[in-house]
Scaffold this motif. Structure first.
Motif, PDB file in Angstrom:
ATOM      1  N   SER A 239       0.824  -1.209   0.000  1.00 44.18           N
ATOM      2  CA  SER A 239       0.000   0.000   0.000  1.00 44.18           C
ATOM      3  C   SER A 239       0.855   1.255   0.000  1.00 44.18           C
ATOM      4  N   ASP A 240       0.270   2.363  -0.472  1.00 40.58           N
ATOM      5  CA  ASP A 240       0.984   3.637  -0.500  1.00 40.58           C
ATOM      6  C   ASP A 240       1.425   4.053   0.894  1.00 40.58           C
ATOM      7  N   ARG A 241       0.561   3.870   1.868  1.00 37.29           N
ATOM      8  CA  ARG A 241       0.883   4.282   3.241  1.00 37.29           C
ATOM      9  C   ARG A 241       2.056   3.475   3.791  1.00 37.29           C
ATOM     10  N   ALA A 242       2.079   2.190   3.483  1.00 38.15           N
ATOM     11  CA  ALA A 242       3.160   1.343   3.979  1.00 38.15           C
ATOM     12  C   ALA A 242       4.492   1.707   3.330  1.00 38.15           C
ATOM     13  N   ILE A 243       4.486   1.900   1.999  1.00 37.45           N
ATOM     14  CA  ILE A 243       5.734   2.245   1.316  1.00 37.45           C
ATOM     15  C   ILE A 243       6.215   3.623   1.737  1.00 37.45           C
ATOM     16  N   TYR A 244       5.253   4.510   2.008  1.00 32.47           N
ATOM     17  CA  TYR A 244       5.605   5.852   2.475  1.00 32.47           C
ATOM     18  C   TYR A 244       6.363   5.785   3.802  1.00 32.47           C
ATOM     19  N   GLN A 245       5.879   4.951   4.715  1.00 30.90           N
ATOM     20  CA  GLN A 245       6.539   4.805   6.006  1.00 30.90           C
ATOM     21  C   GLN A 245       7.913   4.152   5.847  1.00 30.90           C
ATOM     22  N   LEU A 246       8.017   3.180   4.956  1.00 37.66           N
ATOM     23  CA  LEU A 246       9.321   2.544   4.723  1.00 37.66           C
ATOM     24  C   LEU A 246      10.326   3.558   4.180  1.00 37.66           C
ATOM     25  N   CYS A 247       9.845   4.486   3.382  1.00 36.31           N
ATOM     26  CA  CYS A 247      10.726   5.497   2.812  1.00 36.31           C
ATOM     27  C   CYS A 247      11.110   6.570   3.832  1.00 36.31           C
ATOM     28  N   ARG A 248      10.336   6.728   4.874  1.00 37.20           N
ATOM     29  CA  ARG A 248      10.653   7.712   5.914  1.00 37.20           C
ATOM     30  C   ARG A 248      11.655   7.175   6.930  1.00 37.20           C
ATOM     31  N   TYR A 249      11.750   5.859   7.047  1.00 35.89           N
ATOM     32  CA  TYR A 249      12.653   5.242   8.026  1.00 35.89           C
ATOM     33  C   TYR A 249      14.106   5.410   7.570  1.00 35.89           C
ATOM     34  N   GLN A 250      15.032   5.506   8.511  1.00 40.68           N
ATOM     35  CA  GLN A 250      16.433   5.811   8.192  1.00 40.68           C
ATOM     36  C   GLN A 250      17.273   4.594   7.774  1.00 40.68           C
ATOM     37  N   TRP A 251      16.865   3.397   8.085  1.00 41.19           N
ATOM     38  CA  TRP A 251      17.543   2.155   7.689  1.00 41.19           C
ATOM     39  C   TRP A 251      19.033   2.131   8.058  1.00 41.19           C
ATOM     40  N   PRO A 252      19.333   2.109   9.348  1.00 43.86           N
ATOM     41  CA  PRO A 252      20.750   2.030   9.745  1.00 43.86           C
ATOM     42  C   PRO A 252      21.428   0.746   9.275  1.00 43.86           C
ATOM     43  N   GLY A 253      20.641  -0.330   9.075  1.00 46.08           N
ATOM     44  CA  GLY A 253      21.207  -1.587   8.574  1.00 46.08           C
ATOM     45  C   GLY A 253      21.141  -1.702   7.069  1.00 46.08           C
ATOM     46  N   ASN A 254      20.680  -0.630   6.410  1.00 47.80           N
ATOM     47  CA  ASN A 254      20.664  -0.525   4.955  1.00 47.80           C
ATOM     48  C   ASN A 254      19.860  -1.627   4.275  1.00 47.80           C
ATOM     49  N   ILE A 255      20.307  -2.086   3.092  1.00 51.64           N
ATOM     50  CA  ILE A 255      19.516  -3.036   2.297  1.00 51.64           C
ATOM     51  C   ILE A 255      19.310  -4.347   3.046  1.00 51.64           C
ATOM     52  N   ARG A 256      20.322  -4.752   3.801  1.00 50.04           N
ATOM     53  CA  ARG A 256      20.192  -5.998   4.571  1.00 50.04           C
ATOM     54  C   ARG A 256      19.048  -5.887   5.577  1.00 50.04           C
ATOM     55  N   GLU A 257      18.937  -4.734   6.222  1.00 53.05           N
ATOM     56  CA  GLU A 257      17.855  -4.528   7.183  1.00 53.05           C
ATOM     57  C   GLU A 257      16.508  -4.486   6.476  1.00 53.05           C
ATOM     58  N   LEU A 258      16.454  -3.839   5.303  1.00 53.17           N
ATOM     59  CA  LEU A 258      15.211  -3.779   4.543  1.00 53.17           C
ATOM     60  C   LEU A 258      14.761  -5.182   4.140  1.00 53.17           C
ATOM     61  N   LYS A 259      15.709  -5.997   3.707  1.00 56.60           N
ATOM     62  CA  LYS A 259      15.365  -7.364   3.312  1.00 56.60           C
ATOM     63  C   LYS A 259      14.844  -8.154   4.517  1.00 56.60           C
ATOM     64  N   ASN A 260      15.485  -8.001   5.656  1.00 48.57           N
ATOM     65  CA  ASN A 260      15.018  -8.682   6.866  1.00 48.57           C
ATOM     66  C   ASN A 260      13.624  -8.216   7.261  1.00 48.57           C
ATOM     67  N   CYS A 261      13.377  -6.913   7.069  1.00 48.17           N
ATOM     68  CA  CYS A 261      12.064  -6.347   7.377  1.00 48.17           C
ATOM     69  C   CYS A 261      10.986  -6.982   6.501  1.00 48.17           C
ATOM     70  N   ILE A 262      11.266  -7.077   5.196  1.00 48.95           N
ATOM     71  CA  ILE A 262      10.280  -7.672   4.276  1.00 48.95           C
ATOM     72  C   ILE A 262      10.094  -9.152   4.585  1.00 48.95           C
ATOM     73  N   GLU A 263      11.181  -9.829   4.971  1.00 49.64           N
ATOM     74  CA  GLU A 263      11.050 -11.249   5.332  1.00 49.64           C
ATOM     75  C   GLU A 263      10.137 -11.410   6.544  1.00 49.64           C
ATOM     76  N   TYR A 264      10.307 -10.519   7.532  1.00 47.64           N
ATOM     77  CA  TYR A 264       9.432 -10.544   8.708  1.00 47.64           C
ATOM     78  C   TYR A 264       7.974 -10.333   8.294  1.00 47.64           C
ATOM     79  N   ILE A 265       7.747  -9.321   7.464  1.00 43.53           N
ATOM     80  CA  ILE A 265       6.380  -9.022   7.017  1.00 43.53           C
ATOM     81  C   ILE A 265       5.771 -10.199   6.283  1.00 43.53           C
ATOM     82  N   MET A 266       6.550 -10.801   5.395  1.00 50.72           N
ATOM     83  CA  MET A 266       6.040 -11.910   4.593  1.00 50.72           C
ATOM     84  C   MET A 266       5.720 -13.129   5.456  1.00 50.72           C
TER      85      MET A 266
END
Length: 531
Positions: free
Chosen positions: A416-443
């Motif tokens: 959803s737009d709201r979800a992607i918007y929030q993901l884009c606002r987050y700072q991601w200190p763990g970078n792409i690896r953290e983003l991938k882990n986040c999506i794995e958790y969600i899935m």
């Protein structure tokens, strides 16, 4: 009572204490008159009993030495003195040793666990009488094996350290406890873990990725891919710097596969994962007999294995300072010398190193060699953090959703737009690896009948971080007015271009990165789907 008998009775206690057992007075026929233990207590149950060894001494008139009549394995002596026979045995000392041996036997599982290998009990011949593995189980197959080192420990009554007979490369310690037995242990499991670690660190012996596998179309990542592709065909060393999780190894492999060395080996070594005791032999190899457990005919090191190709030194900042000088020599002379070897071997290797630390600061602190830094840093590629390329998040999310759909058997088709918007606002200190882990958790938490990731699916730590950020943010009246104007202008331009951000950025006179940042800051929703 005769004077001799009285004198002998008084001597029983000190004799029993010194010999570590029973002391006895008998007549010439071996009939026990009195028997005391090492504490001076009379053993009433033995009074009047015949002691055969004492009877032999009384009848022959000569001193006798032989086995104890009470306990098998104990020794005794009998000395005829006039009408009496004085006798003593080491029965209690033997019993104490047996109890000690049993106690050690029960302790073997704990010793094995702490030492990280086999723990054994051995006798005076160096023969194993008990053996326990690191898992606490008895190693019945090892019972009866003789160790020369264990024999030496018993004979010298000193600990002996040397090669283990149960595991190549393992070191064993043998410790004598008495003249009869001792115990030992080795570090077999520790050595096996180190070998597995070495294999784990060296498991990627080829480059799997290309520049097309690096997801993103932002200015920052496109610029970096272009620069990396431009230098790929060179021979100079490269340092890839960037925060953890930005994809430094992805770039290293892509550079190798875009170079003329693509058909040659790509050897990746994690300098931070290897223990200091292994990293030198891993880098330079070793000759046969270079150290305990060395393979026959020796073993080539990473530089030899990478000859003609590329060696990737991940986390170069974690390399031991003393080893840095040896690496510098390899880079300067283009040759390596195996441990235990004399003849240097010529190698043709391109070195790509990576770091997530500031090497210049480490040089100032004296923890990294400046000459090695300048030798490695011919070309520097600084991989941007994910927060510097926010516009790439939707594309990355799409790739990760597809990946985990296949792995987890889900059927998610969008976010959803709201979800992607929030993901884009987050700072991601763990970078792409953290983003991938986040999506794995969600899935994992998305139910089988849900096909869209919603705001509620995001991990709580992201909600918490964004909530705190929003509370700290404050706009004055002027800022609010500017924000409203910018928002309206951007929304109108996006409608005009049909949502095409690059075209909209050109019309607005800003870069795509700036436009995306404004979209995120101003909360402008965009239609993002993976359909």
């Amino acid at each position: 009572m005769s004077g001799l008998l009285e004198c002998l009775l008084q001597a029983l206690l000190p004799i029993a204490r010194i010999t570590g057992g029973y002391a006895t007075i008998t007549d010439r026929e071996g009939v026990r008159i009195r028997t005391v233990d090492s504490a001076g207590r009379e053993v009433q149950t033995l009074k009047g009993k015949i002691y055969n060894l004492a009877r032999e001494a009384g009848q022959s008139g000569k001193m006798s030495v032989g086995p104890s009549q009470i306990t098998e394995g104990a020794e005794a002596w009998c000395l005829p003195l006039g009408d009496y026979v004085l006798a003593a045995s080491n029965f209690e000392r033997l019993k104490c040793e047996e109890e000690l041996a049993e106690s050690l036997k029960q302790a073997l599982p704990f010793i094995a666990r702490v030492a990280g290998g086999e723990a054994v009990l051995f006798n005076e011949e160096g023969r194993r009488i008990a053996s326990v593995g690191v898992d606490g189980r008895n190693n019945t197959n090892y019972i009866g094996k003789v160790s020369i080192a264990a024999q030496q420990a018993i004979q010298s009554q000193r600990p002996v350290i040397g090669e283990s007979i149960s595991g190549m490369g393992a070191v064993a310690v043998r410790i004598p406890i008495t003249r009869k037995f001792g115990f030992g242990f080795n570090n077999e499991q520790g050595v096996l873990r180190q070998r597995k670690l070495l294999e784990e660190v060296k498991k990627f012996q080829y480059a799997r990725y290309n520049f097309t596998d690096i997801i993103g179309a932002s200015e920052a990542i496109e610029k970096m891919k272009s620069r990396a592709a431009f230098v790929a065909n060179g021979i100079s060393s490269i340092i890839i710097s960037g925060e953890t999780g930005t994809g430094k190894e992805l770039f290293a492999q892509s550079i190798h596969n875009a170079s003329e060395r693509r058909s040659k080996p790509f050897i990746a070594i994690n300098c931070g994962a290897l223990p200091e005791s292994l990293i030198e032999s891993c880098f330079f190899g070793y000759e046969e007999g270079a150290f305990t457990g060395a393979k026959k005919k020796g073993s080539p090191g990473a530089f030899e294995q990478a000859n003609g190709g590329t060696i990737f030194l991940d986390e170069i900042s974690e390399m031991d300072f003393n080893l840095q000088s040896k690496l510098l020599r390899v880079l300067q002379e283009r040759e390596v010398t195996r441990i235990g070897g004399g003849e240097p071997l010529r190698v043709d290797v391109r070195v790509i190193a990576s770091t997530n630390r500031d090497l210049v600061e480490m040089i100032h602190n004296g923890t990294f060699r400046n000459d090695l830094y300048y030798r490695l840093n011919v070309v520097e590629l600084k991989i941007p953090a994910l927060r510097e390329r926010l516009e790439d998040i939707p594309a990355l999310v799409k790739v990760f959703i597809n990946e985990f759909n296949n792995l987890l058997g889900k059927y998610v088709t969008g976010i959803s737009d709201r979800a992607i918007y929030q993901l884009c606002r987050y700072q991601w200190p763990g970078n792409i690896r953290e983003l991938k882990n986040c999506i794995e958790y969600i899935m994992n938490i998305v139910s089988i009948n849900e096909n869209t990731i919603e705001l509620s699916h995001l991990p709580q730590y992201i909600h918490s971080a964004l909530s705190q950020s929003r509370e700290e943010k404050y706009f004055g009246t002027l800022a609010e007015a500017v924000a409203v104007a910018e928002r309206e202008s951007i929304i109108g331009t996006l409608k005009h271009t049909g949502g095409a951000k690059r075209e909209a950025a050109k019309l607005l006179g800003v870069s795509t990165t700036t436009l995306w940042r404004k979209i995120v800051e101003l909360g402008i929703e965009t239609n993002i789907s993976i359909r």
